[in-house]
Design an enzyme around this catalytic site. Structure first.
Site, PDB file in Angstrom:
ATOM      1  N   ASP A   6       0.864  -1.191   0.000  1.00  0.00           N
ATOM      2  CA  ASP A   6       0.000   0.000   0.000  1.00  0.00           C
ATOM      3  C   ASP A   6       0.896   1.235   0.000  1.00  0.00           C
ATOM      4  O   ASP A   6       2.083   1.149   0.326  1.00  0.00           O
ATOM      5  CB  ASP A   6      -0.904   0.014   1.242  1.00  0.00           C
ATOM      6  CG  ASP A   6      -1.829   1.236   1.259  1.00  0.00           C
ATOM      7  OD1 ASP A   6      -2.483   1.482   0.231  1.00  0.00           O
ATOM      8  OD2 ASP A   6      -1.876   1.946   2.272  1.00  0.00           O
ATOM      9  N   SER A   7       0.290   2.374  -0.341  1.00  0.00           N
ATOM     10  CA  SER A   7       1.050   3.631  -0.304  1.00  0.00           C
ATOM     11  C   SER A   7       1.485   3.951   1.127  1.00  0.00           C
ATOM     12  O   SER A   7       2.416   4.722   1.323  1.00  0.00           O
ATOM     13  CB  SER A   7       0.190   4.766  -0.852  1.00  0.00           C
ATOM     14  OG  SER A   7      -0.962   4.922  -0.050  1.00  0.00           O
ATOM     15  N   CYS A  69      -4.339  -1.463  -2.148  1.00  0.00           N
ATOM     16  CA  CYS A  69      -4.486  -0.026  -2.372  1.00  0.00           C
ATOM     17  C   CYS A  69      -5.367   0.144  -3.602  1.00  0.00           C
ATOM     18  O   CYS A  69      -5.044  -0.377  -4.678  1.00  0.00           O
ATOM     19  CB  CYS A  69      -3.100   0.574  -2.616  1.00  0.00           C
ATOM     20  SG  CYS A  69      -3.123   2.306  -3.074  1.00  0.00           S
ATOM     21  N   GLU A 165      -2.666   9.342   7.634  1.00  0.00           N
ATOM     22  CA  GLU A 165      -1.203   9.160   7.620  1.00  0.00           C
ATOM     23  C   GLU A 165      -0.530  10.012   8.698  1.00  0.00           C
ATOM     24  O   GLU A 165       0.548   9.685   9.181  1.00  0.00           O
ATOM     25  CB  GLU A 165      -0.625   9.513   6.238  1.00  0.00           C
ATOM     26  CG  GLU A 165      -0.867   8.461   5.168  1.00  0.00           C
ATOM     27  CD  GLU A 165      -0.026   7.195   5.360  1.00  0.00           C
ATOM     28  OE1 GLU A 165       1.178   7.286   5.601  1.00  0.00           O
ATOM     29  OE2 GLU A 165      -0.609   6.089   5.265  1.00  0.00           O
ATOM     30  N   CYS A 199     -11.125   2.883  -0.371  1.00  0.00           N
ATOM     31  CA  CYS A 199      -9.727   3.214  -0.087  1.00  0.00           C
ATOM     32  C   CYS A 199      -9.386   2.467   1.189  1.00  0.00           C
ATOM     33  O   CYS A 199     -10.135   2.532   2.175  1.00  0.00           O
ATOM     34  CB  CYS A 199      -9.547   4.712   0.113  1.00  0.00           C
ATOM     35  SG  CYS A 199      -7.906   5.148   0.760  1.00  0.00           S
ATOM     36  N   HIS A 201      -7.340   2.924   3.442  1.00  0.00           N
ATOM     37  CA  HIS A 201      -7.086   3.740   4.638  1.00  0.00           C
ATOM     38  C   HIS A 201      -8.393   4.023   5.406  1.00  0.00           C
ATOM     39  O   HIS A 201      -8.361   4.224   6.624  1.00  0.00           O
ATOM     40  CB  HIS A 201      -6.508   5.107   4.252  1.00  0.00           C
ATOM     41  CG  HIS A 201      -5.038   5.116   3.972  1.00  0.00           C
ATOM     42  ND1 HIS A 201      -4.483   4.511   2.877  1.00  0.00           N
ATOM     43  CD2 HIS A 201      -4.009   5.685   4.652  1.00  0.00           C
ATOM     44  CE1 HIS A 201      -3.171   4.710   2.887  1.00  0.00           C
ATOM     45  NE2 HIS A 201      -2.861   5.425   3.956  1.00  0.00           N
TER      46      HIS A 201
HETATM   47  N1  DGL Z   1      -4.900   3.013   0.621  1.00  0.00           N
HETATM   48  C1  DGL Z   1      -4.861   3.694  -0.648  1.00  0.00           C
HETATM   49  C2  DGL Z   1      -6.112   3.356  -1.449  1.00  0.00           C
HETATM   50  O1  DGL Z   1      -6.755   2.355  -1.154  1.00  0.00           O
HETATM   51  C3  DGL Z   1      -4.579   5.118  -0.350  1.00  0.00           C
HETATM   52  C4  DGL Z   1      -4.283   5.992  -1.416  1.00  0.00           C
HETATM   53  C5  DGL Z   1      -3.391   7.175  -1.175  1.00  0.00           C
HETATM   54  O2  DGL Z   1      -2.228   6.978  -0.863  1.00  0.00           O
HETATM   55  O3  DGL Z   1      -3.877   8.282  -1.416  1.00  0.00           O
HETATM   56  O4  DGL Z   1      -6.462   4.013  -2.406  1.00  0.00           O
END
Ligand code: DGL
Length: 288
Positions: A6-7, A69, A165, A199, A201
Site C-alpha cells: 500500500d502507499s 491499495c 497518515e 480506499c 485507509h
Molecule cells: N490506501 C490507498 C487506497 O486504497 C490510499 C491511497 C493514497 O495513498 O492516497 O487508495
C-alpha cells in the site's frame, strides 16, 4: 511469502483481515509512507511507484503480491499485468523463460465489486475513494459490467488519507472532513443504502463515519450499510489460492509477518501498532 503493498498504513486494514482468515502463511508488508498519499498523483507516477514496490517484493521472494491499495489497483494493476508480467522484468533480471510465469499481482477493486451485489437493496451505491480512484472511474466501470442495474455515485475524499497518515483520524479536526464528504455524497443521491469505503485507509475513520451517519435521518431511513474491504479481499484471496494450486504451492507457511516502510522505522512501527492492536517492528527500505 505473500506480498502486501500500500502507499502507506491503509493496507494494514487488508493485512489484518487476511491474517485472520489465512494465518498460516508468511506475509511481507510494504508501505511507501515516504511518498504517500498516492491519491492525487498522476497515472504515470502511481504506476512507476507501484511497479518499484512490486519489483522489490518479488526480489524479496514474494511470488504473489496483493495491491492493498485502490489507487494502485485502479491506476497501475492493468499496466503491470500487461506490460511487466511476465516478459520484460524477467529479462531484465536475467530470469529464464517461464520463471516469472508464476508471479502474480492482484488488486482489490474487482473482488470488492464482485461482493457488492449482496448488499444493496435500493440498487444505489455510493463510493468513497481517493481522487485518483474516482477519476479512473474503475468502480462505476466494473460495477456496470457485473450489475448494470446498480446506480453509482462517487465522492473523492482527498483530505482523509493525509489525516490518517498524520495520526489525526481520531482527532476533532477530522470531523469537518468526514461530515463534508459524506453530506455531499448522500445529497447527490438520497437512495444510497450502501457506502463502499473504496480506499484501504478509510476503515481507520470508521468510528467517525459511523457517528456521523447515525445523525443522518436519510441514512437511517434506508437502513444503510458501510462496507469495508478487508474481509472481502481476504475471502477472495482464500478462494484464489484454492483455484490456483500452483500459486498456493509457492506460499510459505510459517505464520510470520514482516513490515517494511520507505519512511522512518520508528514512525511506522508506532502507528502500525495502533492500527493492528499489537506492537511490531518495521525495517526501512529504499525503492527505486
Ligand atoms: N490506501 C490507498 C487506497 O486504497 C490510499 C491511497 C493514497 O495513498 O492516497 O487508495
Amino acid at each position: 511469502m505473500i506480498g502486501i503493498f500500500d502507499s502507506g498504513f491503509g493496507g494494514l486494514t487488508i493485512l489484518k483481515a487476511i491474517r485472520q482468515r489465512l494465518p498460516q502463511y508468511d506475509y511481507l508488508y510494504l508501505g511507501d509512507n515516504a511518498r504517500a498519499p498516492y491519491g492525487t498523483r498522476s497515472f504515470d507516477v502511481v504506476y512507476e511507484y507501484t511497479w518499484q514496490a512490486v519489483r522489490y517484493l518479488f526480489s524479496e521472494g514474494c511470488q504473489l503480491v496483493i495491491l492493498a491499495c485502490n489507487t494502485a489497483s485502479a491506476k497501475a494493476l492493468r499496466t503491470i499485468q500487461q506490460r511487466n508480467l511476465p516478459a520484460v522484468w524477467a529479462e531484465e533480471q536475467g530470469y529464464q523463460e517461464g520463471v516469472l510465469g508464476r508471479h502474480r499481482v492482484l488488486g482489490v477493486i474487482r473482488p470488492t465489486v464482485e461482493a457488492l451485489s449482496g448488499y444493496t437493496r435500493t440498487g444505489h451505491v455510493g463510493v468513497l475513494a481517493t481522487e485518483g480512484t474516482v477519476l479512473s472511474d474503475s468502480y462505476p466501470i466494473e460495477i456496470a459490467k457485473l450489475y448494470p442495474h446498480i446506480t453509482v455515485h462517487q465522492q473523492a475524499c482527498p483530505m482523509w488519507v493525509p489525516l490518517i497518515e498524520n495520526g489525526e483520524a481520531d482527532k476533532p479536526g477530522a470531523d469537518y472532513f468526514v461530515s463534508a464528504y459524506l453530506s455531499r455524497l448522500l445529497a447527490a443521491d438520497p437512495l444510497i443504502d450502501t457506502l463502499l469505503l473504496g480506499c484501504t485507509h478509510y476503515p481507520l475513520l470508521l468510528p467517525k463515519l459511523e457517528a456521523f451517519l447515525k445523525t443522518c435521518p436519510q441514512w437511517q431511513a434506508v437502513n444503510g450499510r458501510l462496507l469495508s474491504q478487508g474481509s472481502i479481499v481476504a475471502d477472495s484471496l482464500a478462494n484464489y489460492l484454492l483455484r490456483h494450486p500452483d500459486i498456493h504451492a509457492t506460499c510459505s507457511r510459517g505464520g510470520t509477518t514482516t513490515y517494511l516502510t520507505t519512511e522512518s522505522e520508528q514512525r511506522f512501527s508506532d502507528s502500525a501498532a495502533i492500527f493492528l492492536g499489537h506492537s511490531i517492528s518495521a525495517s526501512h527500505v529504499e525503492l527505486n
